[in-house]
Design a protein around this motif. Sequence first.
Motif, PDB file in Angstrom:
ATOM      1  N   ILE A 119      34.145  42.578  38.521  1.00  0.00           N
ATOM      2  CA  ILE A 119      34.825  43.125  39.680  1.00  0.00           C
ATOM      3  C   ILE A 119      35.520  42.125  40.759  1.00  0.00           C
ATOM      4  CG2 ILE A 119      34.825  44.184  41.502  1.00  0.00           C
ATOM      5  CD1 ILE A 119      31.853  45.178  40.997  1.00  0.00           C
ATOM      6  N   GLN A 120      36.941  42.464  40.315  1.00  0.00           N
ATOM      7  CA  GLN A 120      37.728  41.266  41.255  1.00  0.00           C
ATOM      8  C   GLN A 120      38.470  42.470  42.520  1.00  0.00           C
ATOM      9  OE1 GLN A 120      39.888  39.996  37.423  1.00  0.00           O
ATOM     10  NE2 GLN A 120      38.901  38.010  37.205  1.00  0.00           N
ATOM     11  N   ARG A 121      39.205  41.479  43.328  1.00  0.00           N
ATOM     12  CA  ARG A 121      39.387  41.687  44.506  1.00  0.00           C
ATOM     13  C   ARG A 121      40.234  40.686  45.224  1.00  0.00           C
ATOM     14  NH1 ARG A 121      34.683  44.896  47.262  1.00  0.00           N
ATOM     15  NH2 ARG A 121      34.235  46.139  45.682  1.00  0.00           N
ATOM     16  N   GLY A 122      41.215  41.067  46.132  1.00  0.00           N
ATOM     17  CA  GLY A 122      42.139  40.201  46.340  1.00  0.00           C
ATOM     18  C   GLY A 122      43.257  39.554  45.386  1.00  0.00           C
ATOM     19  N   LYS A 134      42.055  37.981  43.014  1.00  0.00           N
ATOM     20  CA  LYS A 134      41.318  38.660  42.206  1.00  0.00           C
ATOM     21  C   LYS A 134      40.419  37.991  41.569  1.00  0.00           C
ATOM     22  CE  LYS A 134      43.979  41.439  40.589  1.00  0.00           C
ATOM     23  NZ  LYS A 134      43.941  42.568  40.656  1.00  0.00           N
ATOM     24  N   ARG A 135      39.821  37.049  43.126  1.00  0.00           N
ATOM     25  CA  ARG A 135      38.160  36.120  43.173  1.00  0.00           C
ATOM     26  C   ARG A 135      36.989  37.581  42.655  1.00  0.00           C
ATOM     27  NH1 ARG A 135      37.373  34.174  48.406  1.00  0.00           N
ATOM     28  NH2 ARG A 135      35.151  33.335  47.515  1.00  0.00           N
ATOM     29  N   THR A 136      36.003  37.083  42.170  1.00  0.00           N
ATOM     30  CA  THR A 136      34.496  37.938  41.430  1.00  0.00           C
ATOM     31  C   THR A 136      34.214  37.750  42.706  1.00  0.00           C
ATOM     32  OG1 THR A 136      35.456  37.339  39.020  1.00  0.00           O
ATOM     33  CG2 THR A 136      33.603  38.086  40.181  1.00  0.00           C
ATOM     34  N   VAL A 137      33.779  39.023  43.093  1.00  0.00           N
ATOM     35  CA  VAL A 137      32.779  39.453  43.801  1.00  0.00           C
ATOM     36  C   VAL A 137      31.321  40.212  43.149  1.00  0.00           C
ATOM     37  CG1 VAL A 137      34.897  39.694  45.437  1.00  0.00           C
ATOM     38  CG2 VAL A 137      34.053  41.913  44.469  1.00  0.00           C
ATOM     39  N   HIS A 174      29.781  42.528  39.898  1.00  0.00           N
ATOM     40  CA  HIS A 174      29.991  42.745  38.019  1.00  0.00           C
ATOM     41  C   HIS A 174      29.219  43.842  38.408  1.00  0.00           C
ATOM     42  CE1 HIS A 174      30.182  38.123  38.047  1.00  0.00           C
ATOM     43  NE2 HIS A 174      30.449  38.380  36.787  1.00  0.00           N
TER      44      HIS A 174
END
Length: 267
Positions: free
Chosen positions: A20-23, A26-29, A31
């Motif tokens: 799950i990537q955000r920002g 695309k940081r992984t926050v 799974h």
Amino acid sequence: MQPDAPVILETEQARIWFPIQRGLLKRTVGHIKAVNDATLTVRAGETLGVVGESGSGKTTLALAVMRLIRSEGRITFRGTDIQHLNQRQMRPLRSDMQIVFQDPYGSLSPRMTVAEIIAEGLGVHGVEPGRDRRDMVGEIMAEVGLDPALMDRYPHEFSGGQRQRIAIARAMILRPKLLILDEPTSALDMTVQVQIVQLLRELQQKYGLAYLFISHDLKVVRALSHQVMVMKQGDVVEAGDADAIFDAPQTEYTRALMAAAFEGKVA
């Protein structure tokens, strides 16, 4: 199925997590844990039924076995660890592992004739290049219960059951060792389901096929499977001999599935 038959497929602690990537970066926050530590073995002539509710990870596991999505853990096909093979290295193995999808409407190109659909893999994999392809198509159509005289028709001219037979013929013309069946009967009425299950039994007996049979329909799974794996939200909650699991399920989740499928007949 012989208990000492050659092992066709093995997985050991197969895991498929989607990040799950955000920002902006695309940081992984976190799974989405689609499959956790799935271990299985399928021998020649054996059917492993994989059951569970929608979202349990059944199809995701099948796609990982086919190397269509990335996974962790070990996946061995006919003694070869395929987990780290690239596409070029995988290509010689593709004809030996085939898949039949759930929807016989969506999985067949409406722009291709039945002959073109069934024969497509022959050219891709270079199977028996010296033989006449129409002859090969006719033979496999007859084997799956279709009239070879209809090979120049298009998919929309066939019933749902006939279309699923076309999909099976497309896979079987390559003479695979492993056939992954992803809900192959769920779009069909009960009478046609019985016919397709009988066809799959006959093909398995004739060619010693290994089946990975994915379904939420436990009645169909019981009719075809030697072994069963029960999945819930990515976890394998129970696995073993089909008769043992259907007759004496060990987990509450499996008992609930059985009760729903067989109208409360499983205690």
